[in-house]
Design an enzyme around this catalytic site. Structure first.
Site, PDB file in Angstrom:
ATOM      1  N   ILE A   1       0.829  -1.206   0.000  1.00  0.00           N
ATOM      2  CA  ILE A   1       0.000   0.000   0.000  1.00  0.00           C
ATOM      3  C   ILE A   1       0.862   1.254   0.000  1.00  0.00           C
ATOM      4  O   ILE A   1       0.568   2.236  -0.669  1.00  0.00           O
ATOM      5  CB  ILE A   1      -0.934   0.021   1.226  1.00  0.00           C
ATOM      6  CG1 ILE A   1      -1.818  -1.227   1.247  1.00  0.00           C
ATOM      7  CG2 ILE A   1      -1.772   1.287   1.263  1.00  0.00           C
ATOM      8  CD1 ILE A   1      -2.629  -1.383   2.520  1.00  0.00           C
ATOM      9  N   ALA A   2       1.950   1.214   0.759  1.00  0.00           N
ATOM     10  CA  ALA A   2       2.802   2.399   0.893  1.00  0.00           C
ATOM     11  C   ALA A   2       4.183   1.970   1.349  1.00  0.00           C
ATOM     12  O   ALA A   2       4.376   0.864   1.869  1.00  0.00           O
ATOM     13  CB  ALA A   2       2.190   3.392   1.888  1.00  0.00           C
ATOM     14  N   GLY A  18      10.189   0.995   6.638  1.00  0.00           N
ATOM     15  CA  GLY A  18       9.301  -0.143   6.530  1.00  0.00           C
ATOM     16  C   GLY A  18       8.297   0.045   5.411  1.00  0.00           C
ATOM     17  O   GLY A  18       8.274   1.072   4.728  1.00  0.00           O
ATOM     18  N   SER A  37      10.413   5.189   5.232  1.00  0.00           N
ATOM     19  CA  SER A  37      11.866   5.169   5.278  1.00  0.00           C
ATOM     20  C   SER A  37      12.401   3.894   5.915  1.00  0.00           C
ATOM     21  O   SER A  37      13.512   3.461   5.604  1.00  0.00           O
ATOM     22  CB  SER A  37      12.375   6.384   6.050  1.00  0.00           C
ATOM     23  OG  SER A  37      11.803   6.409   7.356  1.00  0.00           O
ATOM     24  N   ASP A  82       1.826  12.846  15.967  1.00  0.00           N
ATOM     25  CA  ASP A  82       1.919  12.938  14.507  1.00  0.00           C
ATOM     26  C   ASP A  82       0.517  12.941  13.901  1.00  0.00           C
ATOM     27  O   ASP A  82       0.238  12.223  12.939  1.00  0.00           O
ATOM     28  CB  ASP A  82       2.752  11.790  13.951  1.00  0.00           C
ATOM     29  CG  ASP A  82       3.237  12.050  12.527  1.00  0.00           C
ATOM     30  OD1 ASP A  82       3.206  13.227  12.098  1.00  0.00           O
ATOM     31  OD2 ASP A  82       3.654  11.103  11.838  1.00  0.00           O
TER      32      ASP A  82
END
Length: 552
Positions: A294-295, A300, A298, A409
């Protein structure tokens, strides 16, 4: 998972000496050093091998940035990286004067002591200076090398984006250098252990001294170190002794944040040993089926997968990137996810805690992130839908804060939707339990959403999440990326000086008022998520009542 600001983006596998197709900068560097009679090149039979090893540690972009006329710079970089292996010397840094830049009354810079032929390529004057924070290091090395040049430009000067911002910053003293007829420009090179958010930590360090970053060039080595080159102004004199003293004091103030002590047991193993058996949340990797990626981040990758017949999302840490810092983050994330159970927080299913195969499994959210929903699909929200999204986020955050968890975050990329468009807070990679003192100082998060006290490395608490929510609320109202004309660092430099996104022209007055209270510079002036939820639910009720009345 942060896909933009992290560590190691520029690292790459080792390359052979002929790895640059028809042009190999390393051959030119070697030949130039031999031609100029450099001692190491002439007398050391292993010199070329060491040179090759240095380039192999660094990404291809490093070789493209090297100026052959300054070949000695490569040896300086090699020396700094070698010194960084000693934990007591980290961060290693090297400072030198580059040139003077004249400033015209209109604020535009103009060089007056330069012979460079292209933007970002400098001909520098050298000055004495230490190579690391260790006072025993001599300052003679600066006389031996010329600085790196031909670095691509990354201008961090916020004034180029906003005349209004420039005027404010001038009043605040942010660009007081323009009052002078010329300003000295210096180069500062750092080397230390590579880690997440290192660039933001270094930029905060420079800002703490009062320096303005003109260019920044970041290189990650394949073995976990960094080489970071900054071109700065803001130091009023060419001489660098005072700047070294200021840097030493600034580093001392952040002591303890640069090195991690090694330990034979991983952080995960220590936590599991303390807690005993991991229980029913330990995932049997054999039963976990990974699907499409999916993505990528940096450190993982995020996959869609299936576990015991259920669609899941799997965050897999790359084994080649593992270090104690990442294992600590993994452990914290698992510890927090195990304890949270709320309809507006992504559901934890389990984790694989056997090094080096670490992964976290959560429910799959088919609706994707709010970031994609707003910015990739270009959805402009009706007020009622906007309020429903905002209430979902607030309820999830209210629950987390009620359990002494600070997310750190909060942004639209970490807010995910299920099939019914219910929004859930996700990605607890940098979330933490509040310590007993109730405040934190470590900088973390993503610049465009980060609170000013976090950027400034001041003590902060859960009100930092409230500031981030104000930027999320602004996104929901505008369907725009915050500070979209600026780089992330430009945005951070602006926010710390009072910059905020432009108020939406057609926003609901109550929403605009709430948003401005949430991004107050003084954290105690911001409302809590409990208060925000009440206001948003009342406004949602008003909106629905008005809609029903108009429909009738």
């Amino acid at each position: 998972m942060d896909l933009v600001e992290g560590v190691g983006e520029s690292s790459s596998p080792p390359r052979t000496f002929s790895g640059y197709s028809n042009y190999d900068v390393r051959n030119d560097v070697y030949n130039r050093l031999v031609e100029t009679g450099h001692d190491q090149a002439v007398s050391n039979p292993e010199f070329r091998e060491h040179l090759e090893a240095h380039f192999n540690r660094l990404p291809p972009s490093y070789g493209l940035d090297v100026n052959i006329d300054r070949a000695e710079d490569v040896l300086l970089h090699q020396t700094l990286l070698a010194l960084a292996r000693d934990p007591d010397k980290r961060p290693v840094y090297h400072i030198r004067f580059m040139e003077n830049i004249s400033t015209r009354p209109d604020g535009e810079d103009q060089q007056i002591l330069s012979t460079h032929s292209s933007p970002g390529s400098f001909s520098h004057a050298t000055n004495g200076g230490a190579v690391s924070s260790d006072k025993s290091m001599t300052r003679d090395l600066a006389n031996e090398f010329e600085p790196c040049s031909k670095l691509e430009d990354l201008n961090l000067d916020v004034r180029k984006n906003s005349k209004e911002t420039e005027e404010k910053f001038l009043n605040d003293g942010f660009f007081q250098r323009h009052e002078h007829s010329s300003v000295p420009v210096h180069e500062i090179i750092f080397s230390t252990v590579d880690k997440p958010k290192l660039l933001s930590q270094l930029s905060a360090l420079l800002s703490d001294i009062g320096l303005n970053i003109r260019e920044a060039h970041v290189f990650s080595t394949t073995d976990g170190y960094s080489l970071d080159v900054f071109v700065v102004d803001g130091w009023p004199v060419e001489e660098t002794d005072g700047l070294y003293d200021a840097m030493e004091k600034a580093v001392a103030r952040s002591e303890g944040s640069w090195s991690r002590s090694s330990n034979s047991h991983s952080a995960v193993e220590k936590v599991l040993a303390a807690e005993g058996k991991s229980g029913d949340w330990e995932i049997d990797r054999k039963l976990l089926k990974l699907g499409e990626k999916i993505a990528s981040g940096s450190c993982g990758d995020l996959y869609r997968g299936v576990y015991l017949g259920e669609d899941v999302a799997v965050k897999v840490l790359r084994s080649d990137q593992l270090n104690e810092a990442l294992e600590d983050e993994f452990t914290q994330e698992v510890a927090i996810l195990r304890l949270v159970h709320h309809k507006n927080v992504v559901r934890f299913i389990g984790a694989c805690t056997n090094c080096p195969h670490l992964c976290i499994v959560t429910e799959y959210m088919p609706g994707g992130s709010l970031y994609d929903y707003l910015h990739k699909n270009h959805n402009v929200l009706e007020l009622s839908q906007l309020l429903k999204f905002a209430v979902d986020v607030c309820k999830g955050m209210e629950y987390l804060h009620g359990n002494n968890i600070i997310h750190r975050d909060l942004k639209t990329a970490n807010l995910l939707m299920d099939t019914h468009n219910v929004v859930k807070v996700a990605d607890f990679g940098v979330a933490r339990f509040l310590n007993q003192g109730g405040v934190m100082t470590a900088e973390t998060g993503t610049y465009r959403w980060m609170a000013p006290e976090v950027i400034n490395h001041q003590p902060y608490d859960q009100k930092a999440d409230v500031f981030s929510f104000s930027i999320v609320l602004w996104e929901l109202m505008t369907a725009k990326v915050p500070y979209d004309t600026m780089t992330p660092l430009q945005a951070a430099l602006g926010v710390r000086q009072g910059l905020r996104p432009e108020l939406p022209k057609h926003g609901h007055p109550k929403l605009l008022d709430l948003m401005q209270r949430c991004w107050e510079a003084i954290p105690s002036n911001r409302p809590s998520f409990n208060e925000i939820t009440v206001e948003l639910e009342n406004l949602l009720q008003e909106t629905e009542n008005d809609s029903e009345a108009s429909g009738a």
